[in-house]
Scaffold this motif. Structure first.
Motif, mmCIF file in Angstrom:
data_model
loop_
_atom_site.group_PDB
_atom_site.id
_atom_site.type_symbol
_atom_site.label_atom_id
_atom_site.label_comp_id
_atom_site.label_asym_id
_atom_site.label_seq_id
_atom_site.Cartn_x
_atom_site.Cartn_y
_atom_site.Cartn_z
ATOM 1 N N HIS A 1 -28.388 18.927 134.817
ATOM 2 C CA HIS A 1 -29.727 19.455 134.535
ATOM 3 C C HIS A 1 -30.342 18.687 133.380
ATOM 4 C CE1 HIS A 1 -29.866 23.310 136.857
ATOM 5 N NE2 HIS A 1 -28.558 23.050 136.915
ATOM 6 N N MET A 2 -31.635 18.914 133.161
ATOM 7 C CA MET A 2 -32.279 18.483 131.919
ATOM 8 C C MET A 2 -32.950 19.704 131.313
ATOM 9 S SD MET A 2 -33.953 14.786 132.856
ATOM 10 C CE MET A 2 -34.155 14.263 131.147
ATOM 11 N N GLU B 1 -37.354 17.442 136.818
ATOM 12 C CA GLU B 1 -35.915 17.505 136.569
ATOM 13 C C GLU B 1 -35.105 17.262 137.847
ATOM 14 O OE1 GLU B 1 -34.888 21.375 135.243
ATOM 15 O OE2 GLU B 1 -32.744 20.944 135.048
ATOM 16 N N HIS C 1 -31.371 22.194 140.840
ATOM 17 C CA HIS C 1 -32.679 22.437 141.478
ATOM 18 C C HIS C 1 -32.770 21.727 142.835
ATOM 19 C CE1 HIS C 1 -33.735 24.315 137.681
ATOM 20 N NE2 HIS C 1 -33.192 23.262 137.104
HETATM 21 ZN ZN LIG Z 1 -32.414 22.896 135.175
#
Ligand SMILES: [Zn+2]
Length: 342
Positions: A73-74, A24, A10
């Motif tokens: 990522h989360m 995130e 992101h």
């Molecule tokens: Zn993500």
């Protein structure tokens, strides 16, 4: 040992998933920073200002083919969902790095039945496979789960070392300074602080909308926001007398925790929001008793205009739910573009 290229997911205006006041994009950048600090010359960071998905950055990536890529990522889901997993190209057999990374992360973030998932519907996974890069996407626990998020925040160096270890990178022994971040408590009891020094109560508030900050507004001097149908994403409120607390509802998601600070740099308690459109606001004011004795008990009075109709809704008083009051300002499902409070 491999050389590791780390992409933080992101960014460039996209906060990614959001939970308990954290975004995130910000969290995975914090983690990537620790991976680099510990891994040193064996690690290269991708460009934090880039969203490698939006810009299709892997298509134009120019790094040696024997470097290994991990994209951080989360996950996000219902509050009880938890655990890490990694994503590789569907149909590929996991290599030694994939297996080690999945095992290391799952040891810290347990909870997923499948630690390695093959997918064919993710752009970066596909592009990396086409270009012959060793690539995997790591979901480092759920940002929506307070347990995972607290581990992520408080044991970030352990997570960083787990990632490095999967690629055979030991990391330096010199202690690297790290500022621990504590996850906010889900809802904190408010403690009225009598601060009355003779002034009349006023509120000051400001918002972010469309990625920009807008100047503070005092009481009804103006309204806060860009207007023009640009969704407000974050809000900060203070008062000069007594105590105010507030929280926002993220459109399509949940209420974020109550906060009572006023500082864009404090993402735990300085503002409410996480970069995504909000569709509900609650404000609650506690009047100090000496102030009440002189001016009467006060309430936060606030209203919003939304992207639907673009007119102000009725004033809301504190979090009242009687006499036609909803308990909050806004309409869930419809983003807010203007906010007023006095
Ligand atoms: Zn993500």
């Amino acid at each position: 040992m491999a050389h590791l290229f780390v992409i933080a997911g992101h960014g460039a205006g996209d906060p990614g998933a959001c939970g308990h006041g954290f975004s995130e994009a910000e969290r995975v950048r914090a983690l990537a920073t620790r991976v680099k600090a510990i891994g040193g010359d064996n690690v290269t960071l991708g460009d934090f200002n880039m969203d490698y998905y939006q810009s299709n950055g892997i298509a134009t990536l120019n790094i040696p083919k024997d470097w290994q890529i991990v994209e951080l990522h989360m996950d996000s889901g219902v509050e009880t969902a938890r655990g890490a997993h990694i994503v590789i190209k569907g149909g590929f057999d996991p290599d030694g790095f994939d297996t080690a990374l999945a095992n290391n992360l799952a040891a810290i973030f347990p909870g997923r039945a499948s630690k390695i998932v093959g997918r064919n519907d993710l752009q970066n996974v596909n592009v990396a496979a086409n270009r012959g890069y060793g690539y995997r996407l790591a979901e480092c626990g759920f940002i929506s789960n307070l347990n995972d998020l607290t581990v992520f925040n408080n044991r970030m160096d352990k997570v960083a070392r787990a990632i490095l270890g999967a690629f055979g990178i030991k990391g330096g022994n010199t202690p690297v300074p790290n500022k621990p971040t504590v996850a906010p408590t889900p809802s904190k009891p408010s403690k009225p602080q009598p601060t009355y020094k003779g002034e009349k109560l006023y509120f000051e508030y400001q918002v972010k909308a469309g990625g920009k900050n807008y100047p503070p507004v005092k009481d009804l001097n103006d309204w806060a926001g860009a207007g023009d149908g640009v969704a407000i994403t974050d809000i900060a409120i203070r008062c000069n007398v007594g105590h105010v607390k507030y929280r926002v509802h993220v459109k399509g998601k949940n209420w974020l925790p109550w906060v009572d600070g006023y500082n864009w740099n404090d993402h735990n308690n300085g503002y409410a929001g996480c970069g995504e459109p909000i569709d509900g606001i609650q404000v609650y004011y506690d009047t100090p008793s000496d102030y009440a004795a002189k001016y009467g008990w006060q309430k936060a009075q606030y209203r919003v205009s939304t992207l639907e109709g673009r007119e102000y809704y009725d004033w809301q008083y504190d979090n009242e739910t009687h006499s036609g009051q909803d308990g909050y300002a806004g309409k869930l499902g419809v983003a807010i573009d203007k906010f007023q409070l006095f």
